[in-house]
Write a protein that holds these residues in place. Structure first.
Motif, mmCIF file in Angstrom:
data_model
loop_
_atom_site.group_PDB
_atom_site.id
_atom_site.type_symbol
_atom_site.label_atom_id
_atom_site.label_comp_id
_atom_site.label_asym_id
_atom_site.label_seq_id
_atom_site.Cartn_x
_atom_site.Cartn_y
_atom_site.Cartn_z
ATOM 1 N N PHE A 53 0.845 -1.208 0.000
ATOM 2 C CA PHE A 53 0.000 0.000 0.000
ATOM 3 C C PHE A 53 0.879 1.256 0.000
ATOM 4 C CE2 PHE A 53 -4.485 -1.087 1.865
ATOM 5 C CZ PHE A 53 -4.773 -1.816 0.733
ATOM 6 N N CYS A 92 -10.398 6.853 4.261
ATOM 7 C CA CYS A 92 -9.692 5.552 4.165
ATOM 8 C C CYS A 92 -8.427 5.559 5.016
ATOM 9 C CB CYS A 92 -9.349 5.271 2.703
ATOM 10 S SG CYS A 92 -8.216 3.870 2.506
ATOM 11 N N ILE A 93 -8.291 4.558 5.871
ATOM 12 C CA ILE A 93 -7.132 4.483 6.768
ATOM 13 C C ILE A 93 -6.086 3.477 6.272
ATOM 14 C CG2 ILE A 93 -8.308 5.259 8.876
ATOM 15 C CD1 ILE A 93 -8.714 2.268 9.584
ATOM 16 N N GLY A 94 -6.334 2.904 5.088
ATOM 17 C CA GLY A 94 -5.341 1.970 4.536
ATOM 18 C C GLY A 94 -5.184 0.694 5.350
ATOM 19 N N CYS A 95 -6.284 0.246 5.945
ATOM 20 C CA CYS A 95 -6.183 -0.925 6.830
ATOM 21 C C CYS A 95 -6.003 -2.229 6.055
ATOM 22 C CB CYS A 95 -7.412 -1.015 7.725
ATOM 23 S SG CYS A 95 -8.950 -1.275 6.826
ATOM 24 N N GLY A 96 -6.554 -2.280 4.830
ATOM 25 C CA GLY A 96 -6.417 -3.483 4.017
ATOM 26 C C GLY A 96 -7.552 -4.487 4.156
ATOM 27 N N ALA A 97 -8.580 -4.145 4.932
ATOM 28 C CA ALA A 97 -9.704 -5.079 5.102
ATOM 29 C C ALA A 97 -10.401 -5.360 3.772
ATOM 30 C CB ALA A 97 -10.714 -4.511 6.107
ATOM 31 N N CYS A 98 -10.451 -4.336 2.914
ATOM 32 C CA CYS A 98 -11.111 -4.505 1.608
ATOM 33 C C CYS A 98 -10.393 -5.571 0.785
ATOM 34 C CB CYS A 98 -11.161 -3.171 0.864
ATOM 35 S SG CYS A 98 -9.608 -2.263 0.852
ATOM 36 N N LEU A 109 -10.848 -0.751 -3.876
ATOM 37 C CA LEU A 109 -11.549 0.204 -3.006
ATOM 38 C C LEU A 109 -10.541 1.166 -2.372
ATOM 39 C CD1 LEU A 109 -14.486 0.850 -2.154
ATOM 40 C CD2 LEU A 109 -14.011 -0.309 -0.007
ATOM 41 N N PHE A 110 -9.440 0.621 -1.887
ATOM 42 C CA PHE A 110 -8.358 1.454 -1.339
ATOM 43 C C PHE A 110 -7.868 2.426 -2.405
ATOM 44 C CE2 PHE A 110 -3.680 1.795 -1.431
ATOM 45 C CZ PHE A 110 -3.463 2.543 -0.294
ATOM 46 N N CYS A 157 -15.712 -2.434 4.875
ATOM 47 C CA CYS A 157 -14.839 -1.278 5.139
ATOM 48 C C CYS A 157 -15.239 -0.561 6.435
ATOM 49 C CB CYS A 157 -14.904 -0.306 3.960
ATOM 50 S SG CYS A 157 -13.988 1.212 4.282
ATOM 51 N N PRO A 158 -14.305 -0.406 7.359
ATOM 52 C CA PRO A 158 -14.644 0.260 8.617
ATOM 53 C C PRO A 158 -14.938 1.745 8.444
ATOM 54 C CG PRO A 158 -12.281 -0.134 8.522
ATOM 55 C CD PRO A 158 -12.886 -0.833 7.338
ATOM 56 N N ILE A 161 -16.202 3.365 2.928
ATOM 57 C CA ILE A 161 -15.831 3.910 1.608
ATOM 58 C C ILE A 161 -16.775 3.291 0.573
ATOM 59 C CG2 ILE A 161 -13.991 4.085 -0.128
ATOM 60 C CD1 ILE A 161 -13.352 5.642 2.476
#
Ligand code: SF4
Length: 182
Positions: A53, A92-98, A109-110, A157-158, A161
């Motif tokens: 990312f 978007c926090i770039g968590c990677g859940a998507c 999505l990111f 997505c938390p 988004i």
């Protein structure tokens, strides 16, 4: 992390770090697993390497500005709807859940959030075309899969988004491909 088969656990629009034990009943078994995607190799236990990312952001997720005093907030009027949409994408926090939720391990999505929040603002205009082309090229290089519009990313997505950003990303990419000499 995956908690009981769901990225970030059982609560909607919530990150793992905001999940409380009251989400579970007394005696519940809690199964915790790392994200699983080729582009996020597991380092150890629940820790995965999400530097792919970072490399996508380095490829174009920025604007170039002259340093100096902060610009007056009212010097560049921005349409309210566009400002709101940009702020929503910037959540978007770039968590990677998507990526972890997607059956294709797609990062669309990111990517769409990172491209949208700059594409919607005049500050993002100068690098608009090179940004999307370079970021998509890096995303492909990192080994993320393609988007097949199943929507698992949006559902998980938390930061909620929206898939609308993916439509905008596709439009941005198509336009950039037509006008860019890259
Ligand atoms: S789009 Fe949502 S799920 Fe994906 S990285 Fe950003 S905040 Fe996380």
């Amino acid at each position: 992390m995956y908690i009981n088969g769901k990225p970030h656990g059982p609560w909607q629009a919530n990150t793992t770090c905001q999940l409380h034990m009251r989400a579970f009943k007394d005696g519940d078994t809690i199964v915790v697993e790392p994200w699983r995607a080729n582009a996020f190799p597991v380092i150890k236990d629940l820790t995965v390497d999400r530097s792919s990312f970072d490399r996508i952001i380095q490829a174009g997720g920025y604007i170039s500005v002259n340093t100096g005093n902060a610009v007056d907030g009212n010097s560049l009027p921005i349409n309210k709807e566009k400002a709101d949409a940009s702020f929503a994408a910037a959540m978007c926090i770039g968590c990677g859940a998507c990526v972890a939720a997607c059956k294709n391990s797609s990062a669309m999505l990111f990517m769409s959030a990172k491209v949208s929040h700059l594409a919607l603002l005049p500050q993002g205009e100068p690098e608009r075309h090179s940004r999307v082309i370079n970021m998509i090229a890096q995303m492909d290089k990192e080994g993320f899969g393609s988007c097949t519009n199943t929507g698992a990313c949006e559902a998980t997505c938390p930061k909620e988004i929206s898939l609308v950003n993916i439509a905008r990303l596709n439009k941005e990419y198509l336009t950039a491909s037509l006008v860019s000499d890259k």
